[in-house]
Design an enzyme around this catalytic site. Structure first.
Site, mmCIF file in Angstrom:
data_model
loop_
_atom_site.group_PDB
_atom_site.id
_atom_site.type_symbol
_atom_site.label_atom_id
_atom_site.label_comp_id
_atom_site.label_asym_id
_atom_site.label_seq_id
_atom_site.Cartn_x
_atom_site.Cartn_y
_atom_site.Cartn_z
ATOM 1 N N LYS A 206 21.571 -29.417 -20.259
ATOM 2 C CA LYS A 206 21.332 -30.307 -19.125
ATOM 3 C C LYS A 206 22.652 -30.667 -18.447
ATOM 4 O O LYS A 206 22.801 -30.538 -17.243
ATOM 5 C CB LYS A 206 20.622 -31.556 -19.632
ATOM 6 N N GLU A 212 29.576 -27.586 -28.119
ATOM 7 C CA GLU A 212 29.040 -26.514 -28.974
ATOM 8 C C GLU A 212 28.420 -25.414 -28.128
ATOM 9 O O GLU A 212 28.644 -24.215 -28.364
ATOM 10 C CB GLU A 212 27.954 -27.076 -29.910
ATOM 11 N N GLY A 267 16.910 -35.094 -22.764
ATOM 12 C CA GLY A 267 17.074 -33.838 -23.511
ATOM 13 C C GLY A 267 15.946 -33.584 -24.500
ATOM 14 O O GLY A 267 15.358 -32.499 -24.532
ATOM 15 N N ARG A 268 15.609 -34.589 -25.308
ATOM 16 C CA ARG A 268 14.606 -34.350 -26.354
ATOM 17 C C ARG A 268 13.179 -34.323 -25.816
ATOM 18 O O ARG A 268 12.230 -34.144 -26.578
ATOM 19 C CB ARG A 268 14.770 -35.380 -27.480
ATOM 20 N N GLU A 353 16.375 -40.227 -32.897
ATOM 21 C CA GLU A 353 17.315 -40.401 -31.782
ATOM 22 C C GLU A 353 16.748 -41.411 -30.780
ATOM 23 O O GLU A 353 17.485 -42.175 -30.175
ATOM 24 C CB GLU A 353 17.594 -39.061 -31.096
ATOM 25 N N HIS A 384 5.576 -28.399 -54.340
ATOM 26 C CA HIS A 384 6.313 -27.921 -55.515
ATOM 27 C C HIS A 384 7.751 -28.416 -55.495
ATOM 28 O O HIS A 384 8.601 -27.882 -56.216
ATOM 29 C CB HIS A 384 6.270 -26.392 -55.569
ATOM 30 N N LYS A 512 31.597 -37.795 -31.485
ATOM 31 C CA LYS A 512 32.078 -36.776 -30.542
ATOM 32 C C LYS A 512 33.498 -37.109 -30.102
ATOM 33 O O LYS A 512 34.372 -36.245 -30.044
ATOM 34 C CB LYS A 512 31.204 -36.779 -29.270
#
Ligand code: G6Q
Length: 549
Positions: A206, A212, A267-268, A353, A384, A512
């Site tokens: 965005k 990254e 974003g999410r 978030e 399990h 950051k």
């Protein structure tokens, strides 16, 4: 005491909790043969069973009173009206416009955004058709065989989860990969088996400033150019999904290859936007639009159903009931559906978030718990591994189960086994096993009395552990779109009641910024005194063993 916890509705719930705390769901089910009918809802083809919760009709009534007291209905209206509900970033959160199939306008600052939304959808449709038909060709004239989405967080988790979930609808001959981590291992492991001539990169960001993503995109471009030579070929192999045309251009991607979205899309919450291009490429535009339609149907439900029959509202309020009154610290997401294996990670971001906040909209510290730790794994694998704690541990972990009545792959008894396990787990968590039942079982196994006495405490299950179950006929794009939108709105409901901003994420900033100042210190020891002794010690170790690049 803060306004919320001192309020009438909260206090009423606190009193009610004192009465409900000792009530066992076993007894609630025994007392009311209609409990399932009373506490389950159908939405389209989706069944939401919330009867295995530690609630009565009064609990729901009190929770809805809390929601009304906090103005939830009005807040929902303001969300859909495109108001700046994200107050710290001064933006609306209008992701519902991205999947608005109603033909009605949706506005931001009085301007209908639907023409823009539909315009980008039309461009995506064209692009997907060109890639699928083979009209879109790489530098050597070959069609695209591999798509690599480079993005992180909201620009990765949603599309990745959906692509995994809709794999049965995948186009043969086109593989979609996701690279998010700045750890080069992921990029290199992904590219190792790919041919640059037939690989298309989608740079999903965005802001187009995420460290990254840009590092991965640059290295991917170098990889391409090592084979393609001429930088002019980048245009055939790189497209961007972003809200920042200028930065896209600076990176070297032709803005004609940019699919736009807007700052009113968080974003999410962005998988419905151009960020979903990887999904559309993977399963086709028609399926992508079915996904949108499933989510839109939930939007219509959320904005119009009364709170008492509103699925995201009930989901959100049940969460609040356990988090704030029972002290539950976490929430398990347990899909009995291998295709939903990324759902826990996706919902983890959605909840943690969005609602991992400790100040209210007006900046006051909360004196109640907010988002839980959300975690999970596909169901039978979890059985399990960690279900021991769910059944007999000391913590209350509310859980959500998911299963499709039909498998995409009917194979022998597999699906029957899967479903039986899913239904058995929620029943076992609810009912548990009493000491009497455990004793009878051990007696039936012919064990001597002293062995029975020794084993008995270990064989008892307290039960009374709450869960919701979502069932759907088949995991279709539509069903998936609906499920995701239910959780998005659940998160909004909780944020609205807690009085926090579900749409910002300032908590990701500090790390950051520190990374920026630590980065040079990985090369230069003169800076160590700036750091605490632990960080300085860790830096010394890294410098000692690191191969400088
Ligand atoms: C989500 C967050 C965050 C964001 C990533 C990637 O709501 O905002 O996860 O999606 O940090 O950001 P860009 O898309 O700007 O690269």
């Amino acid at each position: 005491m803060a306004v919320l916890t001192g309020s009438r509705a909260w206090q009423a719930l606190k009193e009610h909790y004192a009465a409900m705390r000792e009530v066992h769901m076993r007894d609630l089910f025994a007392a009311d043969p209609e409990r399932f009918e009373g506490f389950s809802l159908h939405f389209g083809e989706l069944l939401f069973d919330y009867s295995k919760n530690r609630i009565s009709a009064e609990t729901l009534d009190l929770l809805c009173r809390l929601a009304r007291q906090e103005g939830l209905e009005d807040k929902i209206d303001r969300l859909f009206a495109g108001e700046r509900v994200n107050v710290t970033e001064e933006r609306p959160a209008l992701h519902m416009a991205l999947r608005n199939r109603s033909g009605r306008p949706m506005t931001v600052e009085g301007r209908d955004v639907m023409p823009q939304v539909n315009g980008v959808l039309a461009r995506m449709r064209e692009f997907v058709a060109a890639v699928h038909s083979g009209a879109w060709r790489g530098f050597s004239g070959e069609p695209v065989r591999d798509v690599v989405n480079i993005g992180i967080g909201g620009s990765d988790l949603g599309p990745q989860m959906v692509c995994a979930a809709l794999r049965p609808y995948g186009r043969p001959g086109l593989r979609v990969h996701f690279v998010s981590n700045v750890d080069a291992s992921q990029l290199l492991e992904t590219l190792r088996d790919l041919d640059p001539a037939t690989t298309l990169f989608l740079v999903a960001s965005k802001t187009f400033s995420t460290q990254e993503t840009l590092a991965n995109a640059r290295s991917a471009r170098d990889w391409l150019l090592r084979a393609a030579g001429d930088p002019a070929h980048v245009a055939r192999h790189f497209v961007a999904m972003s809200s920042h045309a200028q930065r896209v251009r600076e990176f070297g991607i032709d803005p004609a290859n940019m699919f736009e979205f807007w700052d009113w899309v968080g974003g999410r919450f962005s998988l419905w936007s151009a960020i979903g291009l990887s999904i559309a490429l993977a399963v086709g535009m028609e399926r992508f639009e079915e996904l949108l339609a499933g989510a839109h149907a939930v939007d219509e439900h959320f904005r119009s159903a009364p709170l008492e029959a509103n699925i995201p509202v009930i989901m959100g309020l049940l969460g609040i009931w356990y988090i704030d009154f029972f002290g539950a610290e976490s929430h398990a997401i347990l899909p009995y559906d291998q295709y939903l294996h990324r759902l826990p990670a996706f919902l983890q971001q959605g909840e943690m978030e969005s609602n991992g906040k400790s100040v209210t909209l007006d900046g006051r510290a909360v004196d109640y718990a907010t988002a839980p730790v959300v975690w999970g794994e596909p169901g039978t694998n979890g059985q399990h591994a960690f279900y021991q704690l769910l059944h007999q541990g000391t913590r209350l972990v509310p859980a959500d189960f998911f299963a499709a009545a039909q498998s995409h792959h009917p194979l022998g008894e597999h699906h029957t086994l899967l479903l039986a396990n899913c239904l058995a787990q929620s029943a076992a968590l609810m009912a548990g096993r009493t000491p009497e039942q455990a004793r009878r079982q051990l007696q039936a196994a012919g064990l001597p009395p002293e062995t029975i006495d020794r084993l008995l405490p270990h064989r008892v299950f307290a039960g009374n552990r709450p869960s919701n179950t979502f069932l759907y006929p088949k995991l279709t794009p539509r069903a998936l779109g609906a499920l995701v939108a239910l959780y998005e709105h659940k998160v909004f409901v909780q944020g609205a009641v807690w009085g926090i901003n579900s749409f910002d994420q300032w908590g990701v900033e500090l790390g950051k910024q520190l990374a920026d100042s630590i980065r040079p210190a990985l090369r230069d020891d003169a800076r160590d005194q700036k750091f605490d002794s632990s960080t300085a010690g860790l830096l010394r170790f890294c410098r000692q063993y690191r191969i400088p690049s």
